[in-house]
Scaffold this active site. Structure first.
Site, short mmCIF file in Angstrom:
data_model
loop_
_atom_site.label_atom_id
_atom_site.label_comp_id
_atom_site.label_asym_id
_atom_site.label_seq_id
_atom_site.Cartn_x
_atom_site.Cartn_y
_atom_site.Cartn_z
N ARG A 94 0.84 -1.21 0.00
CA ARG A 94 0.00 0.00 0.00
C ARG A 94 0.87 1.25 0.00
O ARG A 94 0.55 2.25 -0.64
CB ARG A 94 -0.91 0.01 1.23
CG ARG A 94 -1.97 -1.05 1.24
CD ARG A 94 -2.95 -0.85 2.40
NE ARG A 94 -3.80 -2.00 2.61
CZ ARG A 94 -4.90 -2.27 1.89
NH1 ARG A 94 -5.25 -1.46 0.91
NH2 ARG A 94 -5.62 -3.34 2.15
N HIS A 138 -18.06 9.45 1.47
CA HIS A 138 -18.45 8.12 1.94
C HIS A 138 -19.98 8.05 2.03
O HIS A 138 -20.61 9.00 2.52
CB HIS A 138 -17.83 7.85 3.33
CG HIS A 138 -18.14 6.49 3.85
ND1 HIS A 138 -17.52 5.35 3.38
CD2 HIS A 138 -19.04 6.07 4.78
CE1 HIS A 138 -18.01 4.29 4.01
NE2 HIS A 138 -18.93 4.70 4.86
N ASP A 174 -12.28 5.83 6.78
CA ASP A 174 -13.54 6.57 6.84
C ASP A 174 -13.67 7.34 8.16
O ASP A 174 -14.73 7.35 8.81
CB ASP A 174 -14.75 5.65 6.61
CG ASP A 174 -14.71 5.04 5.22
OD1 ASP A 174 -14.25 5.72 4.28
OD2 ASP A 174 -15.11 3.87 5.07
C1 GRF Z 1 -19.58 6.68 -3.75
O1 GRF Z 1 -20.80 6.21 -3.26
C2 GRF Z 1 -18.66 7.05 -2.63
O2 GRF Z 1 -19.32 7.47 -1.50
C3 GRF Z 1 -17.92 5.77 -2.35
O3 GRF Z 1 -17.76 5.18 -3.60
C4 GRF Z 1 -18.82 5.59 -4.45
C5 GRF Z 1 -18.21 6.07 -5.73
O4 GRF Z 1 -19.16 6.30 -6.72
N1 GRF Z 1 -16.70 6.05 -1.66
P1 GRF Z 1 -18.74 6.97 -8.08
O5 GRF Z 1 -17.59 6.16 -8.64
O6 GRF Z 1 -18.33 8.38 -7.79
O7 GRF Z 1 -19.94 6.92 -8.97
#
Ligand code: GRF
Length: 229
Positions: A94, A138, A174
């Site tokens: 990572r 998130h 998160d």
């Molecule tokens: C979102 O729901 C975000 O909260 C999560 O991953 C998803 C990404 O969606 N971390 P997108 O690729 O922006 O459509």
């Protein structure tokens, strides 16, 4: 009165803080943003469109992805945003992935890095390179439902309100100072798709505001002291 509006309206949300009523500071230079995405990229596109409409006063100068062929790449092509693949499968750790990301980001002199659906756990290596400058989105009201499948976690828990959170990135997954949240109702018959879509509509609204707030907190984009006379 807002308090009496029907909260089960599918597009009803409670967002805090509200979008600023005041105009953006004049004389502010445009922020330079990078976005990191792993999948569909709808938040990336929403942020690009918000920037192009002037709020925040910013430009997305770079997209980094870790998955070849992900939807975010097609969006970047359509939006004419330079993108680069930094494939985690090619990295031994990572930390090594984060070093590669830093090597890609630093020449762009970005003010903020937005993790918009970045599905890799970042390490202190990346956080130290961009202290208080990493923003994550998130799909839950943090600190509830951290980690993977936050929408499914909310459904399984039976909550009637969930939502989304934009926050600065800390070392725990998160977690980190919250910038903006929006609460959305869970409706009868919801599944992960319907609820996820309702949450995403709010993500697309709050992420640009979170970028603006993060920049204001850091004093980014303001004219240098004395430059305005
Ligand atoms: C979102 O729901 C975000 O909260 C999560 O991953 C998803 C990404 O969606 N971390 P997108 O690729 O922006 O459509």
């Amino acid at each position: 009165m807002p308090a009496l509006l029907d909260p089960s309206d599918p597009d009803r949300s409670v967002q805090w803080p509200l979008p600023p009523a005041r105009p953006l500071p004049t004389g502010q230079r445009a922020l330079r943003l990078a976005v990191m995405a792993s999948g569909n990229g709808s938040n990336f596109e929403a942020l690009v469109r918000a920037c192009r409409q002037g709020s925040p006063k910013a430009e997305v100068v770079q997209l980094l992805v870790n998955n070849p062929g992900c939807g975010a790449i097609a969006r970047a092509e359509r939006l004419a945003i330079p993108w680069q693949l930094v494939d985690h499968r090619q990295q031994p750790s990572r930390e090594a992935l984060d070093q590669q990301l830093i090597a890609s980001l630093q020449p762009q002199a970005v003010d903020l890095v937005v993790m918009a659906g970045w599905m890799r756990i970042v390490t202190p290596v990346l956080i130290a390179a961009f202290p208080n400058r990493l923003v994550n989105i998130h799909p839950s009201l943090l600190p509830s439902f951290r980690g993977l499948n936050a929408v499914g976690q909310a459904l399984a828990a039976g909550v009637t309100l969930t939502g989304c959170t934009a926050h600065l990135v800390g070392e725990a997954v998160d977690a980190g100072p919250i910038l903006v949240q929006a609460a959305v109702p869970v409706l009868a018959g919801d599944d992960a798709i319907s609820l996820g879509q309702r949450i995403q509509r709010q993500e697309h609204r709050i992420l640009p505001l979170a970028v603006q707030l993060a920049a204001e907190r850091l004093g980014l984009g303001q004219a240098a002291a004395g430059a305005q006379g």
